[in-house]
Motif scaffolding. Structure first.
Motif, PDB file in Angstrom:
ATOM      1  N   GLY A  65      55.836  37.956  31.991  1.00 12.12           N
ATOM      2  CA  GLY A  65      54.479  38.244  31.552  1.00 12.12           C
ATOM      3  C   GLY A  65      53.446  37.330  32.181  1.00 12.12           C
ATOM      4  N   LYS A  66      53.889  36.392  33.017  1.00 12.84           N
ATOM      5  CA  LYS A  66      52.973  35.461  33.683  1.00 12.84           C
ATOM      6  C   LYS A  66      52.458  36.051  34.986  1.00 12.84           C
ATOM      7  CE  LYS A  66      53.691  32.241  30.553  1.00 12.84           C
ATOM      8  NZ  LYS A  66      52.636  31.836  29.605  1.00 12.84           N
ATOM      9  N   ILE A  67      51.274  35.618  35.390  1.00 12.66           N
ATOM     10  CA  ILE A  67      50.668  36.082  36.628  1.00 12.66           C
ATOM     11  C   ILE A  67      50.884  35.029  37.714  1.00 12.66           C
ATOM     12  CG2 ILE A  67      48.401  35.101  36.107  1.00 12.66           C
ATOM     13  CD1 ILE A  67      48.894  38.479  37.820  1.00 12.66           C
ATOM     14  N   GLU A  68      51.029  35.457  38.942  1.00  8.14           N
ATOM     15  CA  GLU A  68      51.149  34.535  40.075  1.00  8.14           C
ATOM     16  C   GLU A  68      49.761  34.033  40.446  1.00  8.14           C
ATOM     17  OE1 GLU A  68      52.206  32.061  42.305  1.00  8.14           O
ATOM     18  OE2 GLU A  68      53.998  33.327  42.178  1.00  8.14           O
ATOM     19  N   LEU A  69      49.547  32.713  40.257  1.00  6.74           N
ATOM     20  CA  LEU A  69      48.256  32.080  40.548  1.00  6.74           C
ATOM     21  C   LEU A  69      48.320  31.200  41.784  1.00  6.74           C
ATOM     22  CD1 LEU A  69      47.436  30.856  36.932  1.00  6.74           C
ATOM     23  CD2 LEU A  69      46.538  32.890  38.041  1.00  6.74           C
ATOM     24  N   GLY A  70      49.427  31.253  42.498  1.00  7.17           N
ATOM     25  CA  GLY A  70      49.642  30.314  43.587  1.00  7.17           C
ATOM     26  C   GLY A  70      50.586  29.206  43.186  1.00  7.17           C
ATOM     27  N   MET A 205      50.329  35.711  53.411  1.00  4.80           N
ATOM     28  CA  MET A 205      48.972  35.170  53.495  1.00  4.80           C
ATOM     29  C   MET A 205      48.692  34.666  54.907  1.00  4.80           C
ATOM     30  SD  MET A 205      48.699  32.957  49.988  1.00  4.80           S
ATOM     31  CE  MET A 205      49.457  33.566  48.491  1.00  4.80           C
ATOM     32  N   ALA A 206      49.646  33.900  55.462  1.00  7.24           N
ATOM     33  CA  ALA A 206      49.461  33.337  56.797  1.00  7.24           C
ATOM     34  C   ALA A 206      49.362  34.439  57.854  1.00  7.24           C
ATOM     35  CB  ALA A 206      50.605  32.383  57.125  1.00  7.24           C
ATOM     36  N   ALA A 207      50.052  35.542  57.610  1.00  7.93           N
ATOM     37  CA  ALA A 207      50.047  36.657  58.556  1.00  7.93           C
ATOM     38  C   ALA A 207      48.898  37.631  58.294  1.00  7.93           C
ATOM     39  CB  ALA A 207      51.376  37.403  58.480  1.00  7.93           C
ATOM     40  N   ALA A 208      48.019  37.281  57.348  1.00 10.82           N
ATOM     41  CA  ALA A 208      46.872  38.128  57.004  1.00 10.82           C
ATOM     42  C   ALA A 208      47.291  39.506  56.524  1.00 10.82           C
ATOM     43  CB  ALA A 208      45.899  38.239  58.180  1.00 10.82           C
ATOM     44  N   MET A 338      32.821  23.820  38.542  1.00  9.76           N
ATOM     45  CA  MET A 338      33.208  25.226  38.531  1.00  9.76           C
ATOM     46  C   MET A 338      34.587  25.418  39.162  1.00  9.76           C
ATOM     47  SD  MET A 338      30.842  27.043  41.506  1.00  9.76           S
ATOM     48  CE  MET A 338      29.289  26.655  40.723  1.00  9.76           C
ATOM     49  N   HIS A 339      35.172  26.591  38.888  1.00 12.79           N
ATOM     50  CA  HIS A 339      36.460  26.936  39.486  1.00 12.79           C
ATOM     51  C   HIS A 339      36.314  27.091  40.993  1.00 12.79           C
ATOM     52  CE1 HIS A 339      36.746  28.284  35.282  1.00 12.79           C
ATOM     53  NE2 HIS A 339      38.027  28.021  35.386  1.00 12.79           N
ATOM     54  N   GLY A 340      35.246  27.747  41.405  1.00  9.59           N
ATOM     55  CA  GLY A 340      34.996  27.913  42.831  1.00  9.59           C
ATOM     56  C   GLY A 340      36.098  28.659  43.553  1.00  9.59           C
ATOM     57  N   ALA A 341      36.610  29.728  42.958  1.00  9.08           N
ATOM     58  CA  ALA A 341      37.669  30.500  43.619  1.00  9.08           C
ATOM     59  C   ALA A 341      37.182  30.972  44.984  1.00  9.08           C
ATOM     60  CB  ALA A 341      38.071  31.684  42.750  1.00  9.08           C
ATOM     61  N   ILE A 342      38.022  30.809  46.010  1.00 10.35           N
ATOM     62  CA  ILE A 342      37.619  31.172  47.368  1.00 10.35           C
ATOM     63  C   ILE A 342      37.347  32.670  47.467  1.00 10.35           C
ATOM     64  CG2 ILE A 342      38.331  31.185  49.782  1.00 10.35           C
ATOM     65  CD1 ILE A 342      37.684  28.422  48.644  1.00 10.35           C
ATOM     66  N   GLY A 343      38.147  33.488  46.788  1.00  9.43           N
ATOM     67  CA  GLY A 343      37.887  34.921  46.732  1.00  9.43           C
ATOM     68  C   GLY A 343      37.152  35.248  45.448  1.00  9.43           C
ATOM     69  N   PRO A 344      35.921  35.780  45.510  1.00  6.83           N
ATOM     70  CA  PRO A 344      35.199  36.116  44.278  1.00  6.83           C
ATOM     71  C   PRO A 344      35.983  37.105  43.423  1.00  6.83           C
ATOM     72  CG  PRO A 344      33.743  36.220  46.188  1.00  6.83           C
ATOM     73  CD  PRO A 344      35.129  36.062  46.717  1.00  6.83           C
ATOM     74  N   GLN A 386      47.475  46.025  34.681  1.00  9.85           N
ATOM     75  CA  GLN A 386      48.453  45.558  35.660  1.00  9.85           C
ATOM     76  C   GLN A 386      47.927  44.294  36.333  1.00  9.85           C
ATOM     77  OE1 GLN A 386      51.686  46.668  37.304  1.00  9.85           O
ATOM     78  NE2 GLN A 386      51.248  44.536  37.812  1.00  9.85           N
ATOM     79  N   GLY A 387      48.690  43.222  36.263  1.00 17.11           N
ATOM     80  CA  GLY A 387      48.307  41.985  36.927  1.00 17.11           C
ATOM     81  C   GLY A 387      48.592  42.039  38.416  1.00 17.11           C
ATOM     82  N   VAL A 388      47.618  41.611  39.211  1.00 15.97           N
ATOM     83  CA  VAL A 388      47.751  41.527  40.663  1.00 15.97           C
ATOM     84  C   VAL A 388      47.212  40.159  41.076  1.00 15.97           C
ATOM     85  CG1 VAL A 388      47.173  42.579  42.882  1.00 15.97           C
ATOM     86  CG2 VAL A 388      47.322  44.011  40.829  1.00 15.97           C
ATOM     87  N   PRO A 389      47.917  39.402  41.900  1.00 13.45           N
ATOM     88  CA  PRO A 389      47.420  38.073  42.274  1.00 13.45           C
ATOM     89  C   PRO A 389      46.017  38.129  42.865  1.00 13.45           C
ATOM     90  CG  PRO A 389      49.696  38.325  42.964  1.00 13.45           C
ATOM     91  CD  PRO A 389      49.243  39.675  42.479  1.00 13.45           C
ATOM     92  N   GLY A 390      45.225  37.129  42.533  1.00 18.60           N
ATOM     93  CA  GLY A 390      43.891  36.976  43.102  1.00 18.60           C
ATOM     94  C   GLY A 390      43.863  35.781  44.034  1.00 18.60           C
ATOM     95  N   SER A 391      42.724  35.558  44.640  1.00 16.62           N
ATOM     96  CA  SER A 391      42.616  34.498  45.636  1.00 16.62           C
ATOM     97  C   SER A 391      42.296  33.160  44.980  1.00 16.62           C
ATOM     98  CB  SER A 391      41.542  34.854  46.659  1.00 16.62           C
ATOM     99  OG  SER A 391      41.445  33.860  47.653  1.00 16.62           O
ATOM    100  N   GLY A 392      43.240  32.678  44.187  1.00 19.52           N
ATOM    101  CA  GLY A 392      43.186  31.305  43.733  1.00 19.52           C
ATOM    102  C   GLY A 392      42.296  31.024  42.547  1.00 19.52           C
ATOM    103  N   CYS A 393      42.874  30.647  41.438  1.00 19.49           N
ATOM    104  CA  CYS A 393      42.111  30.148  40.293  1.00 19.49           C
ATOM    105  C   CYS A 393      43.071  29.594  39.259  1.00 19.49           C
ATOM    106  CB  CYS A 393      41.271  31.242  39.657  1.00 19.49           C
ATOM    107  SG  CYS A 393      40.548  30.710  38.105  1.00 19.49           S
ATOM    108  N   TYR A 394      42.873  28.351  38.869  1.00 16.35           N
ATOM    109  CA  TYR A 394      43.605  27.776  37.748  1.00 16.35           C
ATOM    110  C   TYR A 394      42.607  27.610  36.604  1.00 16.35           C
ATOM    111  CZ  TYR A 394      47.411  26.694  40.962  1.00 16.35           C
ATOM    112  OH  TYR A 394      48.433  26.785  41.868  1.00 16.35           O
TER     113      TYR A 394
END
Length: 727
Positions: A65-70, A205-208, A338-344, A386-394
């Motif tokens: 039930g946890k989401i991947e946050l990085g 991620m590295a391979a875009a 602020m969290h300042g997530a790189i991806g809004p 449905q949880g989908v990873p986002g671009s970084g936020c703790y």
């Protein structure tokens, strides 16, 4: 129904559901370690099929039930299952955070993913292994002790091929629940747990490659933007929809509900330009929502607000009125950050046939579902999140809010997938920030340099306004024609996280004072622990100077816990054997996160030249109990130190009476790649102890280590963040 028919039926349905009881069973007792208490997640969801599915082809599907946050939870969960069922990682499929499929584990927060979710998967997998061996022994008519299990097959020593899990189960549906004791693999037999396992998502991620929710696309999808008010509390007075549609003929729809305003089009550029047009041309009634406060006077203003007091600890005597006793005092301040997530923040939604579908990077898909149910008056069972990873936020950024935005738009524009992404300005202006905090320390030292009395007062807003099932906590809720509001304070305990010293001090008094500040706030990584440990560990450094003690020795003389002492001693060894350039300073700090989780000691080396702080290197020693993936633990600790260093040296939310003024990376500077110091992490692995939460262990001590290093480099003690501003 004969066994063959049952197997065919199960192959058609795609999986075998397993959940069973092995109470009292102990296969391979000399090799396995019994666990008497189940983790919290498994106690709440005790059926094995809540966590595992064995597929007909022998692969394993695992649910969390946890989401991947990085943080690497997808990899850690797979490691747990692969270890206990002796399977290759390639045979494990992990499903994350889905209200239709995974257990409800609340929020991914508090460094609890491995401790609760991953360990639940581990115990469920260990239980499954035992049951499969029992069934195989019965099927093959051999003793269970003579069996091997490997990659979805079980066999005897004389049979290298064995039989499949599918054959062993023979179409049976086992529905019992897990009960202790559970037999985990012995340390000597472990092949996956404790080993570095590469995260596949890093490669993508590295391979875009498409990884994040921002990359999701559906056929026929429309794009959307929401027009935000100019400031908190503004009310939409007028907007000319006819003029808007004439200006932008490609618009599919304009949605207005009170002061909530959105635009939709198949062409994303069209909705971006329409949003900009409405920002300039819509009319709003607004009062200045933020008092006129000079930045330098913010601590004084916050102290002037009404506050609710809470005694956190009151241990021993209080010689407050003894005028012959000398108190050593220091005060510290942490601004809003602020969290300042790189991806809004981004979300997708679809409303179709009275059902709402949401794709989100929220840290709590089940609480979000409940909140959306209240916001839209739709039964929760008709909402699939449905949880989908986002671009970084703790922490609690805009993920829940953008999901609420798209849910409102989807209901108003049914039958089409809608994608909504915030802009950088929206993210900076509207996300919930980490609260500003004022922190005051007082202590008495004995003639021998020991702390005899400790007094600590902190002032803070709440550290969590997560929706938690409450629609009124969602950003758009208060702007609707029929507004939904929730003015409850939220979680106050986060404010005094790590406010009680872990050191052995006989007389301790800790008090929290909670105010309601001018900005929207909520959970940010480590909650109040970041500021509390910054203040506490800087003050420990000041006390060491007063006592004429070495900073390491001063801390060690107040630590009785052998594990705490070991991380400090190892850190001292690491820093003492390294060469340090002239005109640099070394600062150190220690904490045990929440006083119950991972032990973490941090050192930082800085140079101060021409009025600038150069952070050169950071070291950390961390004891998080049993290490599941050493690479993952190192990555978490390295990232925590770097993030904390950026907060500590540079970050501060700025505002005027009209609203937030730090709206981009120039007005809210963060570390760039060139600013990142060299980092070195040493892990103390304790495979015979339970794993401890580690994702938020480094932030507090890292902040104090950097500040203390600045003092030792140039002699200036800076007690207000960000350090670069007040050097």
């Amino acid at each position: 129904m004969n066994p063959q028919t049952r197997r065919n039926f199960l192959k058609t349905t795609g999986c075998l559901t397993i959940g069973f009881s092995l109470a009292g069973m102990s296969a391979f007792p000399e090799l396995l370690h019994p666990v008497q208490e189940l983790p919290g997640g498994l106690r709440r969801h005790p059926a094995v099929n809540a966590w595992l599915e064995i597929l007909p082809d022998g692969r394993l599907r695992v649910f969390t039930g946890k989401i991947e946050l990085g943080q690497g939870i997808r990899t850690a969960v797979a490691q747990m299952a692969a270890e206990e069922l002796s399977m290759s990682m390639d045979l494990i499929q992990v499903v994350i955070a889905d209200t239709d499929r995974t257990p409800d584990e609340g929020y991914t927060a508090g460094s609890g993913s491995v401790v609760n979710s991953a360990m639940s998967v581990r115990y469920a997998a260990a239980y499954a292994r035992q049951k499969l061996l029992e069934l195989a022994a019965e099927y093959l008519d051999v003793p269970i002790t003579g069996l091997w299990i490997e990659n979805g097959r079980i066999g005897t020593a004389n049979d290298t091929r064995g039989i499949s899990f599918d054959t062993v189960l023979d179409g049976r549906r086992i529905t019992d629940t897990v009960r202790p004791p559970v037999q985990l693999k012995a340390r000597s037999d472990r092949r996956v747990i404790g080993k570095p396992v590469a995260r596949k998502d890093i490669y993508y991620m590295a391979a875009a490659e498409p990884v994040f929710i921002h990359n999701m696309r559906f056929p026929g999808m429309v794009h959307a933007r929401v027009v935000r008010p100019p400031s908190y509390g503004a009310v939409l007075k007028r907007m000319e929809e006819n003029l808007l549609k004439k200006e932008f003929p490609k618009l599919e729809s304009v949605v207005r509900d009170g002061s909530f305003l959105g635009v939709l089009s198949e062409d994303e550029y069209t909705v971006i330009k329409a949003q900009e047009y409405l920002k300039k041309n819509a009319e709003w009634d607004q009062e200045k929502p933020i008092p006129e406060i000079e930045n330098e006077k913010l601590p004084e203003y916050l102290l002037s607000l009404p506050a609710t007091d809470e005694t956190v600890e009151n241990e021993g005597s209080d010689p407050e009125n003894d005028t012959d006793i000398e108190w050593i005092e220091s005060s510290y301040f942490k601004p809003y950050i602020m969290h300042g997530a790189i991806g809004p923040s981004c979300a997708l939604g679809l409303y179709k046939e009275d059902r709402l579908f949401i794709w989100t990077h929220s840290q709590g898909v089940f609480p979000l579902r409940e909140a959306l149910s209240g916001l839209l008056d739709i039964p929760a069972e008709h909402i699939h999140v449905q949880g989908v990873p986002g671009s970084g936020c703790y922490g609690h950024n805009g993920a829940d809010d953008v999901a609420a935005d798209v849910a409102l738009l989807a209901r108003a524009f049914p039958g089409r997938h809608i994608r909504l992404q915030w802009s950088r300005t929206e993210e900076h202006q509207w996300e919930p920030y980490g609260s500003a905090m004022i922190l005051r320390n007082r202590a008495i030292l004995s003639d021998r340099g020991r702390i005899t009395h400790w007094k600590y007062d902190l002032w803070s807003d709440t550290h969590s306004q997560r929706p938690g099932g409450s629609a009124g906590k969602l950003l758009p809720a208060s702007y609707l024609r029929k507004p939904v509001t929730d003015n409850s304070f939220g979680f106050s305990g986060g404010g005094y996280r790590n406010a009680i010293p872990y050191y052995q001090i006989p007389n301790r008094y800790v008090k929290a004072h909670f105010f309601r500040g001018p900005l929207r706030v909520s959970a940010l990584r480590a909650l109040g622990a970041y500021a509390n440990l910054f203040a506490m560990e800087c003050f420990m450094d000041e006390l060491a100077v007063h006592a004429a003690k070495d900073p390491y020795e001063f801390r060690l003389m107040h630590l009785n816990d052998p594990r705490a002492r070991e991380v400090m001693q190892k850190l001292r060894n690491r820093t003492s054997t390294a060469s340090h350039p002239e005109d640099t300073g070394i600062g150190i700090a220690f904490s045990r996160y929440k006083n119950t989780a991972a032990y973490c000691a941090v050192a930082a080396r800085v140079a101060v030249k021409d009025g600038k702080i150069q952070l050169q290197k950071m070291w950390s020693v961390i004891d998080a109990g049993e290490t599941i993936n050493p690479d993952g633990l190192k990555n978490q600790t390295e990232g925590g130190m770097i993030q904390s260093a950026s907060w500590t040296l540079r970050e501060e939310v700025t505002f005027t009476p009209e609203g937030i003024s730090s709206t981009d990376w120039n007005s809210y500077p963060i570390f760039r790649f060139g600013d990142v110091p060299e980092v070195e992490v040493t892990i103390i692995d304790r495979p015979d102890t339970p794993p401890l939460g580690a994702g938020e262990a480094a932030q507090g001590p890292a902040a104090a280590a950097v500040a203390n290093a600045v003092f030792h480099a140039c002699g200036k003690r800076i007690r207000r963040l960000p350090l670069e501003k007040y050097l």
